[in-house]
Design a protein around this motif. Structure first.
Motif, mmCIF file in Angstrom:
data_model
loop_
_atom_site.group_PDB
_atom_site.id
_atom_site.type_symbol
_atom_site.label_atom_id
_atom_site.label_comp_id
_atom_site.label_asym_id
_atom_site.label_seq_id
_atom_site.Cartn_x
_atom_site.Cartn_y
_atom_site.Cartn_z
ATOM 1 N N SER A 6 -1.116 12.614 3.295
ATOM 2 C CA SER A 6 -0.853 11.463 4.153
ATOM 3 C C SER A 6 -2.158 10.712 4.422
ATOM 4 O O SER A 6 -3.220 11.333 4.568
ATOM 5 N N PRO A 7 -2.094 9.382 4.524
ATOM 6 C CA PRO A 7 -3.315 8.633 4.838
ATOM 7 C C PRO A 7 -3.745 8.776 6.291
ATOM 8 O O PRO A 7 -4.853 8.364 6.647
ATOM 9 N N THR A 23 -3.059 1.230 10.412
ATOM 10 C CA THR A 23 -2.411 2.143 9.460
ATOM 11 C C THR A 23 -1.953 3.423 10.147
ATOM 12 O O THR A 23 -0.859 3.935 9.874
ATOM 13 N N PHE A 47 -2.218 3.574 -0.239
ATOM 14 C CA PHE A 47 -2.554 4.736 0.575
ATOM 15 C C PHE A 47 -2.727 6.001 -0.266
ATOM 16 O O PHE A 47 -3.643 6.795 -0.039
ATOM 17 N N MET A 51 -7.608 8.188 7.561
ATOM 18 C CA MET A 51 -7.927 7.055 8.426
ATOM 19 C C MET A 51 -8.549 7.512 9.737
ATOM 20 O O MET A 51 -9.487 6.893 10.245
ATOM 21 N N VAL A 89 1.981 4.288 9.974
ATOM 22 C CA VAL A 89 2.465 5.522 9.345
ATOM 23 C C VAL A 89 3.281 6.338 10.344
ATOM 24 O O VAL A 89 4.313 6.929 10.007
ATOM 25 N N PRO A 140 0.800 -1.227 0.000
ATOM 26 C CA PRO A 140 0.000 0.000 0.000
ATOM 27 C C PRO A 140 0.830 1.272 0.000
ATOM 28 O O PRO A 140 0.298 2.361 -0.250
ATOM 29 N N ARG A 141 2.124 1.174 0.253
ATOM 30 C CA ARG A 141 2.989 2.363 0.242
ATOM 31 C C ARG A 141 3.378 2.776 -1.170
ATOM 32 O O ARG A 141 3.884 3.880 -1.368
ATOM 33 N N ARG A 188 -7.381 -1.707 5.860
ATOM 34 C CA ARG A 188 -6.189 -0.955 6.282
ATOM 35 C C ARG A 188 -5.682 -0.067 5.155
ATOM 36 O O ARG A 188 -4.916 0.860 5.379
ATOM 37 N N ARG A 189 -6.130 -0.334 3.934
ATOM 38 C CA ARG A 189 -5.743 0.457 2.768
ATOM 39 C C ARG A 189 -6.721 1.607 2.537
ATOM 40 O O ARG A 189 -6.322 2.695 2.125
ATOM 41 N N ASP A 190 -7.988 1.347 2.787
ATOM 42 C CA ASP A 190 -9.044 2.339 2.615
ATOM 43 C C ASP A 190 -10.249 1.812 3.369
ATOM 44 O O ASP A 190 -10.875 0.820 2.962
#
Length: 542
Positions: free
Chosen positions: A343-344, A251, A27, A348, A255, A18-19, A78-80
């Protein structure tokens, strides 16, 4: 990685790192969608299997065990986080039908899910909120069945729903005044969408009905049983919603650790400063406590379905509160970076905040716990199978769900027996002291019902941590050696503090071991979980 949960690890590796800025399941893509209030179309398609992951195989679904489904949800969300509602918001309506519907209704619902369609759940009303007994949407007698009149709101995925399960008033008083119906033609009743600060791209729709005829064979279950069916179905929803909290908090913490390990202040990485270590250790303990209570609840669906009216409410309270704490702690470490649009982290955080109010609001949820605590029944049988992570689970029996435990709670009421066994092997004085404090705290019956319920939720979670440690004594948990007490001390200390409304950071000696455990999982690309599944970031699993 256990064989039981390997499908989740396989899903995560298939979705890619996801990075990676170019990953449509990553992300950066989630941040761009959030800015545009867009749907994660590619991620939804890649995770379509989630739509049937809570449906038993006998009904045409793909459910193996609920903890496996929870792990799948975590890997996708965890990704979206919005992928969860887009693939699983039908869970409440579908579970209502699976619990009480006719064979034709059950087949219809499973067919819709298999085709990728949504089924809305229409319970809440704008004038009454969580005061469900005051709901006024009417199902009045008609020669062909019922006339439906009134409003519903905040129906998840209502804009795209092919069908609705609606709970309306059919007469009488109390819970027996309501009936559930399965509606197929709802296009004309849509009345606009609400806009939320998080979970952008997910439509929360209002419906207005003005005398529509509902056929008699649309009734799900028996007339007058609508709220009972809905309350049972929402136990499954509360259990699965913890997956969104766990995913978002994972997440958020991940991060933050990326930054804290890499960024240098005063000649040392951020993570090496004592205050930051205490903040991050406290955040880590909060996330691990969520993992314990959510996993136990998911497994408990199989081993003790009658107890899930309580366990799922405890999990909802603990996971919403502590996941928000993870973000607060991490925000103080990230500083201004927590607010950056690219940034995610902030996405989140906002998505996680919405989960708190989905399915059951905070006060209504505490009222459910308080109602259980008013009972006098007991069950001192240790919940060994629910907490022994490599123990096979019996098949899920939705019909075993109940509305009240009448005071029974295996987790807290069997703690004295488990604690006595733990004392025969524990050599950690801090762990022994916290275990003694937990047993003493569970005897405290003071406070008004809601205060007592809130305290009980955190004490139940602390007892769950003790059970997990004891019943997996020969197994590595959270990547630590078998029998390690670092994570246990940190979670017990945190949960005892929160039970007594103490919001302090963990002391340094409690924070360091749990932070070191989480840093090791972070460095090797593994899930922050008692079963630390390998993630795409860690490369191809062995």
């Amino acid at each position: 990685m256990t064989a039981l949960l390997s499908p989740a690890a396989e899903l995560d590796h298939r979705l890619g790192d996801p990075r990676d800025p170019a990953n449509p399941h990553g992300f950066a893509a989630a941040v761009r969608r959030d800015a545009l209030s867009g749907r994660p179309e590619a991620l939804i398609e890649a995770c379509r299997g989630l739509a049937l992951s809570f449906v038993p195989a006998a009904e045409g679904g793909t459910l193996s065990t609920m903890d496996e489904t929870l792990a799948l949800v975590r890997m996708a969300a965890r990704r979206d986080v919005t992928v969860m509602p887009h693939t699983m918001f039908s869970i409440t309506a579908a579970t209502c039908v699976l619990l009480a519907g006719t064979p034709d209704q059950r087949r219809r619902v499973v067919e819709l899910l298999a085709q990728g369609h949504a089924i809305g759940f229409a319970l809440s009303e704008p004038e009454h909120g969580s005061d469900l007994l005051a709901n006024g949407c009417l199902l009045e007698p008609h020669p062909d069945g019922f006339l439906l009149t009134g409003d519903k709101w905040m129906v998840g995925l209502g804009e795209r729903a092919r069908a609705l399960v609606l709970v309306g008033r059919t007469g009488g008083r109390g819970a027996g005044a309501f009936t559930a119906v399965l509606l197929d033609d709802v296009d004309r009743a849509r009345a606009g969408n609400a806009v939320t600060s998080g979970m952008k791209g997910v439509d929360f729709t209002a419906f207005a009905f003005a005398g529509e005829v509902v056929p008699a064979d649309a009734v799900v279950g028996q007339t007058g049983h609508g709220l009972e069916i809905a309350m049972k179905a929402m136990q499954v929803v509360r259990t699965m919603s913890t997956g969104a909290n766990l995913a978002a908090a994972d997440t958020g913490l991940r991060v933050t650790l990326d930054f804290a390990v890499r960024h240098v202040v005063a000649g040392r990485p951020v993570v090496e400063h004592e205050r930051n270590r205490r903040e991050l250790g406290t955040a880590a303990a909060a996330l691990l406590a969520c993992d314990v209570v959510a996993t136990a609840c998911a497994r408990g669906m199989h081993t003790n379905p009658a107890g899930q009216s309580l366990w799922s409410s405890v999990a909802k309270k603990v996971c919403t509160d502590l996941s928000e704490e993870v973000f607060r702690r991490c925000t103080d470490v990230l500083g201004t970076r927590a607010l950056l649009a690219d940034s995610p982290f902030d996405v989140m955080r906002r998505d996680n905040a919405v989960v708190r109010h989905i399915d059951t609001g905070p006060t209504a949820n505490l009222r459910l716990v308080a109602a259980h605590l008013a009972g006098r029944a007991t069950d001192t049988t240790p919940p060994e199978t629910a907490f022994t992570l490599d123990r096979p689970l019996p098949p899920l029996d939705l019909h075993g769900l109940g509305l009240s435990t009448r005071g029974r709670d295996e987790v807290t009421q069997s703690l004295p027996e488990v604690a006595a066994a733990m004392r025969t092997v524990l050599a950690d004085d801090r762990a022994l002291d916290l275990l003694h404090r937990l047993e003493k705290a569970l005897t405290d019956q003071s406070g008004d019902p809601l205060d007592r319920a809130e305290r009980f939720c955190f004490l139940h979670a602390a007892a769950a941590c003790a059970h997990l440690w004891w019943f997996n004594l020969d197994r590595s948990l959270f990547g630590t050696p078998p029998g390690d007490t670092g994570w246990l001390v940190a979670t017990l200390a945190l949960l005892l503090d929160r039970a007594h409304r103490v919001e302090d950071r963990l002391r340094t000696e409690d924070a360091n071991p749990v932070l070191d455990a989480v840093l090791a999982l972070h460095a090797t690309g593994r899930l922050f979980s008692a079963t630390p599944l390998p993630l795409a970031e860690g490369g191809t699993p062995a």
